[in-house]
Scaffold this motif. Structure first.
Motif, PDB file in Angstrom:
ATOM      1  N   SER A 386       1.036  -1.253   0.238  1.00  0.00           N
ATOM      2  CA  SER A 386       0.025  -0.155  -0.040  1.00  0.00           C
ATOM      3  C   SER A 386       0.872   0.977   0.075  1.00  0.00           C
ATOM      4  N   ALA A 387       1.941   1.275   0.682  1.00  0.00           N
ATOM      5  CA  ALA A 387       2.796   2.344   0.868  1.00  0.00           C
ATOM      6  C   ALA A 387       3.400   2.338  -0.462  1.00  0.00           C
ATOM      7  N   GLY A 388       3.825   1.466  -1.160  1.00  0.00           N
ATOM      8  CA  GLY A 388       4.630   1.738  -2.354  1.00  0.00           C
ATOM      9  C   GLY A 388       3.479   2.113  -3.276  1.00  0.00           C
ATOM     10  N   VAL A 389       2.392   1.567  -3.459  1.00  0.00           N
ATOM     11  CA  VAL A 389       1.478   2.145  -4.432  1.00  0.00           C
ATOM     12  C   VAL A 389       1.272   3.880  -4.354  1.00  0.00           C
ATOM     13  N   ILE A 390       1.213   4.104  -2.926  1.00  0.00           N
ATOM     14  CA  ILE A 390       0.824   5.543  -2.476  1.00  0.00           C
ATOM     15  C   ILE A 390       2.145   6.527  -3.050  1.00  0.00           C
ATOM     16  N   MET A 391       3.285   5.857  -2.929  1.00  0.00           N
ATOM     17  CA  MET A 391       4.471   6.763  -3.265  1.00  0.00           C
ATOM     18  C   MET A 391       4.362   6.857  -4.842  1.00  0.00           C
ATOM     19  N   ALA A 392       3.918   5.829  -5.642  1.00  0.00           N
ATOM     20  CA  ALA A 392       3.917   5.837  -6.880  1.00  0.00           C
ATOM     21  C   ALA A 392       2.627   6.887  -7.657  1.00  0.00           C
ATOM     22  N   GLY A 406      20.145   7.873 -11.962  1.00  0.00           N
ATOM     23  CA  GLY A 406      19.227   7.814 -13.250  1.00  0.00           C
ATOM     24  C   GLY A 406      17.875   7.651 -12.991  1.00  0.00           C
ATOM     25  N   GLN A 407      17.301   7.691 -11.793  1.00  0.00           N
ATOM     26  CA  GLN A 407      15.838   7.591 -11.492  1.00  0.00           C
ATOM     27  C   GLN A 407      15.305   8.760 -10.757  1.00  0.00           C
ATOM     28  N   LYS A 408      14.067   9.049 -10.998  1.00  0.00           N
ATOM     29  CA  LYS A 408      13.349  10.089 -10.186  1.00  0.00           C
ATOM     30  C   LYS A 408      13.414   9.876  -8.603  1.00  0.00           C
ATOM     31  N   VAL A 409      13.270  10.933  -8.164  1.00  0.00           N
ATOM     32  CA  VAL A 409      13.560  10.826  -6.582  1.00  0.00           C
ATOM     33  C   VAL A 409      12.583   9.792  -6.215  1.00  0.00           C
ATOM     34  N   TRP A 410      11.127  10.045  -6.219  1.00  0.00           N
ATOM     35  CA  TRP A 410      10.117   9.318  -5.656  1.00  0.00           C
ATOM     36  C   TRP A 410      10.200   7.871  -6.015  1.00  0.00           C
ATOM     37  N   PHE A 411      11.160   7.357  -7.149  1.00  0.00           N
ATOM     38  CA  PHE A 411      11.400   6.001  -7.256  1.00  0.00           C
ATOM     39  C   PHE A 411      12.458   5.331  -6.375  1.00  0.00           C
ATOM     40  N   GLN A 412      13.268   6.263  -6.476  1.00  0.00           N
ATOM     41  CA  GLN A 412      14.673   5.546  -5.540  1.00  0.00           C
ATOM     42  C   GLN A 412      14.402   5.876  -4.125  1.00  0.00           C
ATOM     43  N   HIS A 416       9.511   3.509  -3.270  1.00  0.00           N
ATOM     44  CA  HIS A 416       8.577   2.688  -4.282  1.00  0.00           C
ATOM     45  C   HIS A 416       9.276   1.428  -4.257  1.00  0.00           C
ATOM     46  N   ARG A 417      10.551   1.533  -5.092  1.00  0.00           N
ATOM     47  CA  ARG A 417      11.206   0.246  -5.270  1.00  0.00           C
ATOM     48  C   ARG A 417      11.455  -0.768  -4.100  1.00  0.00           C
ATOM     49  N   MET A 418      12.100  -0.167  -3.329  1.00  0.00           N
ATOM     50  CA  MET A 418      12.221  -0.860  -2.131  1.00  0.00           C
ATOM     51  C   MET A 418      10.886  -1.421  -1.258  1.00  0.00           C
ATOM     52  N   LEU A 419       9.886  -0.465  -1.199  1.00  0.00           N
ATOM     53  CA  LEU A 419       8.786  -1.197  -0.682  1.00  0.00           C
ATOM     54  C   LEU A 419       8.191  -2.281  -1.629  1.00  0.00           C
ATOM     55  N   MET A 420       8.245  -2.105  -2.703  1.00  0.00           N
ATOM     56  CA  MET A 420       7.679  -3.281  -3.524  1.00  0.00           C
ATOM     57  C   MET A 420       8.729  -4.662  -3.683  1.00  0.00           C
ATOM     58  N   THR A 421       9.898  -4.431  -3.476  1.00  0.00           N
ATOM     59  CA  THR A 421      10.923  -5.497  -3.181  1.00  0.00           C
ATOM     60  C   THR A 421      10.634  -6.196  -2.056  1.00  0.00           C
ATOM     61  N   ILE A 422      10.360  -5.360  -0.878  1.00  0.00           N
ATOM     62  CA  ILE A 422      10.150  -6.055   0.687  1.00  0.00           C
ATOM     63  C   ILE A 422       8.973  -6.676   0.361  1.00  0.00           C
TER      64      ILE A 422
END
Length: 476
Positions: A386-392, A406-412, A416-422
């Motif tokens: 849920s937190a990862g979706v909210i970030m995106a 090379g990636q946007k701040v919201w993504f890195q 978002h990436r870390m939450l989805m990986t977890i």
């Protein structure tokens, strides 16, 4: 395999795999064989034979005022001069309802049923061996149900050509069959109570702190040592049985089990043993004393004494001066046969000393691995994803011109990436834990494991799809 002193419960009526009963041909149905005249005919199509001959043997219903069928059967041919010796082999005529068994290390030396379907007749072919005795005696055990069965019904005795016919045997309940020892039981005059738990007796209860005297929903086990024996009290609401087991670990299997089984308006109290995740095997040896029971308001209660140490011939019985995990379970019973427990068993939190210090024990019906499974899935699908979706969804406009690696701040940095990986990692670990606990696929968990597989597959597909997703400024 089944150890000596035990026989398969319910005569394995569901599948007929009764090699354990080859010797005495006696099903362990917690009751004695019927002594009524058996309502069956056993016929051989030859009155004499030579080595290598084939004899058709027919088991069929005779006229009967009651049930006009039977469910289970076991057919053997014995040396008429030594009824302990199994002779020859069989061929099947109706493989749909009969199967060959390996008895006395001889392939096809007996025939049994394949299911508990109603039968009125079964035919088999017996093949005389080259070293045939002078005469053979056909013996049959037949079961109509759990409480109604006949053991070693004598069929025709057939001599070899030129040999004298064997003496005719008559039915008297069984031929050389062993009967189950029984102990007289009494009816409890009052309900058990939790008074004295931790003081005069050790107790395990669910819900914690309940009193069986006042709460009909209370599952209760108590035990206390006195002299050379231990007294157990067991109580709980159940349709068919309540039980407890002594175990070396928190896994079902190789456990010393005690069952209180409701049989209409009384309770049968039995000692049993469990090999793996199988049906309890009832002990044929009488080890329980002071048996008493009570039925009231849907609650089954029973009590008994057991010696702390038993003679060596009492295999699979644990000495009571050791420490064990305690299991409590309950479920349905039909004609005295127990079914799988309705819920997860209550398991004590730690090993209890049966003859040691008196304690008020605690337990849980949720194993630790299953608790972790639920916790990991809950965290993954209600928190991190849920937190990862909210970030995106809501943090893309923040720092629109800034990039990190090379990636946007919201993504890195926005996680978002870390939450989805977890989320994927938690799902993977949570997915594996039930298989570790069950030791494989659970056939009784309904649709839950199938949904879990779908969720796991979707969780893995999501990051794979992200790897192939075009960059925001790509032409695609």
């Amino acid at each position: 395999p089944t150890e000596p002193g035990f026989s398969q419960g319910f005569f394995s009526i569901l599948h007929g795999k009764v090699e354990v009963a080859c010797g005495d041909m006696t099903p362990q149905h917690d009751s004695d064989p019927s002594t009524k005249h058996p309502p069956f005919n056993i016929i051989a199509d030859k009155s004499q034979f030579s080595p290598g001959d084939e004899i058709k043997v027919t088991l069929s219903m005779a006229s009967s005022e009651g049930k006009h069928y039977f469910k289970g059967f076991l057919i053997e041919a014995r040396n008429a001069g030594d009824l302990n010796e199994i002779v020859g082999s069989f061929k099947l005529i109706s493989p749909g309802i009969s199967q060959l068994l390996k008895c006395d290390n001889k392939e096809g030396s007996a025939v049994s049923h394949t299911s508990d379907s109603h039968k009125t007749e079964v035919q088999v072919i017996w093949v005389a061996p080259s070293d045939s005795p002078s005469s053979v005696q056909f013996l049959v055990t037949v079961a109509r149900g759990y409480k109604e069965f006949w053991v070693k019904i004598p069929g025709p005795g057939v001599p070899q050509n030129g040999a004298a016919p064997p003496p005719q045997t008559t039915f008297g309940g069984s031929i050389g069959a062993q009967t189950t020892q029984t102990t007289t039981s009494t009816i409890l005059s009052r309900s058990f109570t939790s008074e004295g738990c931790g003081g005069s007796k050790s107790c395990l209860r669910d819900p914690e702190g309940c009193d069986p005297q006042n709460d009909t929903a209370c599952h209760f086990l108590s035990f206390s040592a006195l002299g050379s024996s231990v007294t157990f009290e067991l109580s709980g609401p159940a349709e068919g049985y309540v039980s407890f087991a002594l175990s070396q670990d928190k896994w079902m299997g190789n456990d010393d089990v005690y069952l209180c089984i409701r049989d209409t308006d009384r309770v049968d109290i039995k000692a049993a043993y469990v090999f793996g995740r199988t049906h309890p095997i009832i002990s044929s040896q009488n080890i329980l004393k002071g048996i008493a029971w009570r039925l009231s308001d849907g609650v089954i209660q029973c009590s008994f004494r057991r010696d702390i140490h038993l003679p060596p011939e009492n295999l699979n019985r644990f000495d009571l001066d050791q420490m064990y995990y305690l299991f409590m379970a309950h479920g349905r019973a039909e004609d005295g046969r127990t079914h799988r427990h309705d819920h997860q068993p209550l398991i004590s939190t730690y090993r209890a000393a049966i003859t040691g210090p008196l304690e008020d024990l605690t337990g849980s019906r949720s194993p630790l691995l299953i608790k972790y499974h639920g916790a990991f899935m809950l965290i993954a699908w209600t928190s991190t994803v849920s937190a990862g979706v909210i970030m995106a969804r809501y943090f893309k406009p923040d720092w629109p011109e800034r990039n990190i690696l090379g990636q946007k701040v919201w993504f890195q940095v926005g996680l978002h990436r870390m939450l989805m990986t977890i989320t994927v990692l938690l799902t993977l670990v949570g997915f594996v834990l039930p298989f570790m606990y069950r030791g494989g696929w659970s056939k009784r968990a309904g649709i839950h494991p199938y949904l879990g597989c779908v969720v796991m597959a979707l969780a893995v597909i999501q990051p794979v799809m992200a790897l192939f997703r075009p960059a925001p400024d790509a032409s695609r």
